[in-house]
Design an enzyme around this catalytic site. Structure first.
Site, PDB file in Angstrom:
ATOM      1  N   GLU A   1       1.021  -1.462  -0.455  1.00  0.00           N
ATOM      2  CA  GLU A   1      -0.194   0.009  -0.001  1.00  0.00           C
ATOM      3  C   GLU A   1       0.497   1.331   0.144  1.00  0.00           C
ATOM      4  O   GLU A   1       2.346   1.944   0.532  1.00  0.00           O
ATOM      5  CB  GLU A   1      -0.728   0.220   1.132  1.00  0.00           C
ATOM      6  CG  GLU A   1      -2.286  -0.991   1.570  1.00  0.00           C
ATOM      7  CD  GLU A   1      -1.517  -1.861   2.190  1.00  0.00           C
ATOM      8  OE1 GLU A   1      -1.867  -3.006   2.709  1.00  0.00           O
ATOM      9  OE2 GLU A   1      -0.242  -2.336   2.409  1.00  0.00           O
TER      10      GLU A   1
ATOM     11  N   SER B   1      -8.450  -0.946   0.154  1.00  0.00           N
ATOM     12  CA  SER B   1      -7.269  -0.504   1.886  1.00  0.00           C
ATOM     13  C   SER B   1      -8.779   0.219   2.590  1.00  0.00           C
ATOM     14  O   SER B   1      -9.509   0.213   2.796  1.00  0.00           O
ATOM     15  CB  SER B   1      -6.052  -0.047   1.903  1.00  0.00           C
ATOM     16  OG  SER B   1      -5.081  -0.711   0.816  1.00  0.00           O
TER      17      SER B   1
ATOM     18  N   CYS C   1      -4.349   0.405  -1.616  1.00  0.00           N
ATOM     19  CA  CYS C   1      -3.632  -0.523  -2.784  1.00  0.00           C
ATOM     20  C   CYS C   1      -3.096  -0.766  -4.554  1.00  0.00           C
ATOM     21  O   CYS C   1      -3.732   0.338  -4.809  1.00  0.00           O
ATOM     22  CB  CYS C   1      -3.744  -2.137  -2.112  1.00  0.00           C
ATOM     23  SG  CYS C   1      -4.879  -1.915  -2.288  1.00  0.00           S
TER      24      CYS C   1
ATOM     25  N   SER D   1     -10.302  -7.515   3.498  1.00  0.00           N
ATOM     26  CA  SER D   1      -9.708  -6.149   4.507  1.00  0.00           C
ATOM     27  C   SER D   1     -10.510  -6.093   5.907  1.00  0.00           C
ATOM     28  O   SER D   1     -11.286  -6.890   5.813  1.00  0.00           O
ATOM     29  CB  SER D   1      -9.749  -5.362   3.506  1.00  0.00           C
ATOM     30  OG  SER D   1      -8.982  -4.518   2.453  1.00  0.00           O
TER      31      SER D   1
ATOM     32  N   HIS E   1      -5.349  -6.035   5.568  1.00  0.00           N
ATOM     33  CA  HIS E   1      -5.169  -6.214   4.248  1.00  0.00           C
ATOM     34  C   HIS E   1      -4.456  -7.020   3.304  1.00  0.00           C
ATOM     35  O   HIS E   1      -3.100  -7.714   3.698  1.00  0.00           O
ATOM     36  CB  HIS E   1      -5.194  -4.624   3.269  1.00  0.00           C
ATOM     37  CG  HIS E   1      -5.632  -3.964   4.167  1.00  0.00           C
ATOM     38  ND1 HIS E   1      -7.152  -3.502   3.508  1.00  0.00           N
ATOM     39  CD2 HIS E   1      -5.212  -2.532   4.357  1.00  0.00           C
ATOM     40  CE1 HIS E   1      -7.976  -2.498   4.461  1.00  0.00           C
ATOM     41  NE2 HIS E   1      -6.618  -1.678   4.896  1.00  0.00           N
TER      42      HIS E   1
END
Length: 444
Positions: free
Chosen positions: A38, A97, A111, A322, A341
């Site tokens: 991310e 995310s 991400c 997530s 995540h």
């Protein structure tokens, strides 16, 4: 270990509430997801939620409407799936995310091929126009107090879009916004490494210190403005401010099965949860709740310490997961969080765990938290970044031998993560914080 609740249905409305964006969850498909690592942006507008300027809305950034944030997220190229709220934070679970909105700051983590920095100017404008924060001269954009931007090295950098095609491009983009920060690469060029950009504290936005003749007290006041990085209050009245991020790759294939929708459906059926989603839920949220209950994430922190903690989670089709957790402190004066995540596909497997629950309140050593997370994923490699607010000079002077030994033992314990060997360690002395980066490989 007692399990943290994964639903808000039994929570009083004034504590934690959940809202789901059903339109965004329809036909949401993760087939083409590939870039797990991310981009993480954190923007502060004042040092603490207790220091909002007179011009700010009563709840600061929490006063901003969801629709306004969604306009900014369109620039980033992600959608809101659901939101859980309490008096301290709004936690947005995104298609890519998460976002956490506190009265005084925003934490945005995305991400894939999202264009996170493309939303930065709009974020500053939202804070200035809709949040009421101090605006830059001749602009509607708010003047940030501090900015933090970081990310792991991408797996597929050639697939990123501007301004994320390279670290050089990202730094140049932020410099063009007159952020006046410092850029770092942390870790080996030919191994695990991590990038960080941060600005120093904008002292023009910091109220003057109360005059005092007590030098030790003055030192504490000076440093206290830095001790609120992840949602806490004055460090003199609470535990150390710290942020832990665990970034994992080469996930165990057996463990990774739990992050696939068909496995989530199988577990739901085994638990007797075979009905369609309720009106206040969605299939992805229902299956996310099942996986959260069975994978071990709800056990990372003990609910006897954090009885009001809630987890909002989502399982993607055909795979991916997530979760956002909001974790009110025992004395209810602030709320911590963790966010998880997962991209489980074998050719690009990746998972992240980030939290700001302080060690002194969690009842667990940092190494124990890391080992609990590792048991869920069993990665082949992982890196850990730990941000900790620096103790004040007065606190160092008061530290006795037993306390000094405890600090050394905690550091030594981080060298002995079960089943892994540390291959790198780098320490940075930053403005107001110590940053320790470590990378590990599985020992078998």
């Amino acid at each position: 270990m007692v399990t943290i609740s994964t639903t808000v249905a039994d929570a009083p409305a004034h504590h934690t509430t959940l809202s789901i964006n059903h339109e965004a969850t329809i036909d949401l498909d993760s087939t083409n997801a590939f870039e797990g690592p991310e981009k993480l942006l954190e923007v502060w507008f004042v040092p603490s939620p207790n220091m909002l300027p007179d011009s700010a809305r009563p709840e600061g950034l929490k006063s901003v409407a969801k629709e306004t944030w969604e306009e900014m997220l369109d620039l980033v190229r992600c959608k809101v799936l659901s939101v859980i709220k309490n008096e301290h934070v709004d936690a947005y679970l995104l298609s890519e995310s998460s976002m956490f909105v506190f009265p005084h700051k925003v934490v945005l983590k995305t991400c894939g091929t999202t264009t996170l920095l493309a939303g930065l100017a709009r974020l500053l404008e939202i804070a200035g126009v809709h949040g009421g924060f101090t605006q830059r001269d001749g602009s509607t954009m708010a003047e940030p107090y501090r900015v933090f931007y970081s990310r792991k090295a991408f797996m597929f950098p050639d697939r990123q879009e501007f301004p994320h095609k390279s670290w050089t491009d990202e730094v140049k983009f932020m410099e063009q916004m007159a952020l006046r920060g410092s850029a770092y690469q942390v870790g080996r060029m030919n191994g695990e490494h991590w990038y960080l950009y941060l600005t120093n504290a904008n002292t023009l936005l910091t109220p003057p210190l109360t005059p005092t003749t007590d030098r030790a007290t003055e030192e504490e006041l000076v440093f206290s403005q830095f001790n609120n990085r992840m949602g806490g209050g004055d460090k003199r009245n609470g535990p150390n401010d710290e942020t832990l991020e665990i970034l994992m790759t080469d996930l165990c294939p057996v463990k990774s099965r739990q992050w696939y929708m068909d496995e989530a459906e199988r577990r739901a059926a085994a638990q007797g949860e075979v009905e369609g989603p309720k009106e206040d839920s969605s299939e992805g949220h229902d299956l996310g709740r099942v996986i959260t209950q069975t994978c071990g994430l709800a056990d990372v922190y003990d609910s006897t310490r954090f009885p009001d903690a809630r987890i909002d989670s989502y399982t993607f089709n055909p795979c991916g997961y997530s979760a956002n957790a909001v974790i009110p402190s025992p004395d209810k004066d602030t709320t911590y969080y963790f966010t998880v995540h997962v991209t489980p596909e074998p050719h690009c497997s990746y998972a992240s765990f980030e939290t700001n629950v302080p060690r002194e309140q969690s009842g667990r050593e940092t190494a124990e938290v890391i080992e609990s997370v590792l048991n869920i994923f069993r990665p082949g490699r992982f890196s850990v970044t730990l941000f900790e607010a620096k103790p004040t000079l007065a606190e160092w002077m008061r530290m006795d031998h037993q306390q000094e030994m405890a600090v050394l033992k905690r550091a030594a314990r981080m060298e002995e993560i079960k089943g892994y060997r540390r291959v790198d360690k780098i320490v940075h002395d930053l403005d107001g914080y110590d940053l320790v980066f470590r990378s590990y490989e599985r020992g078998d």
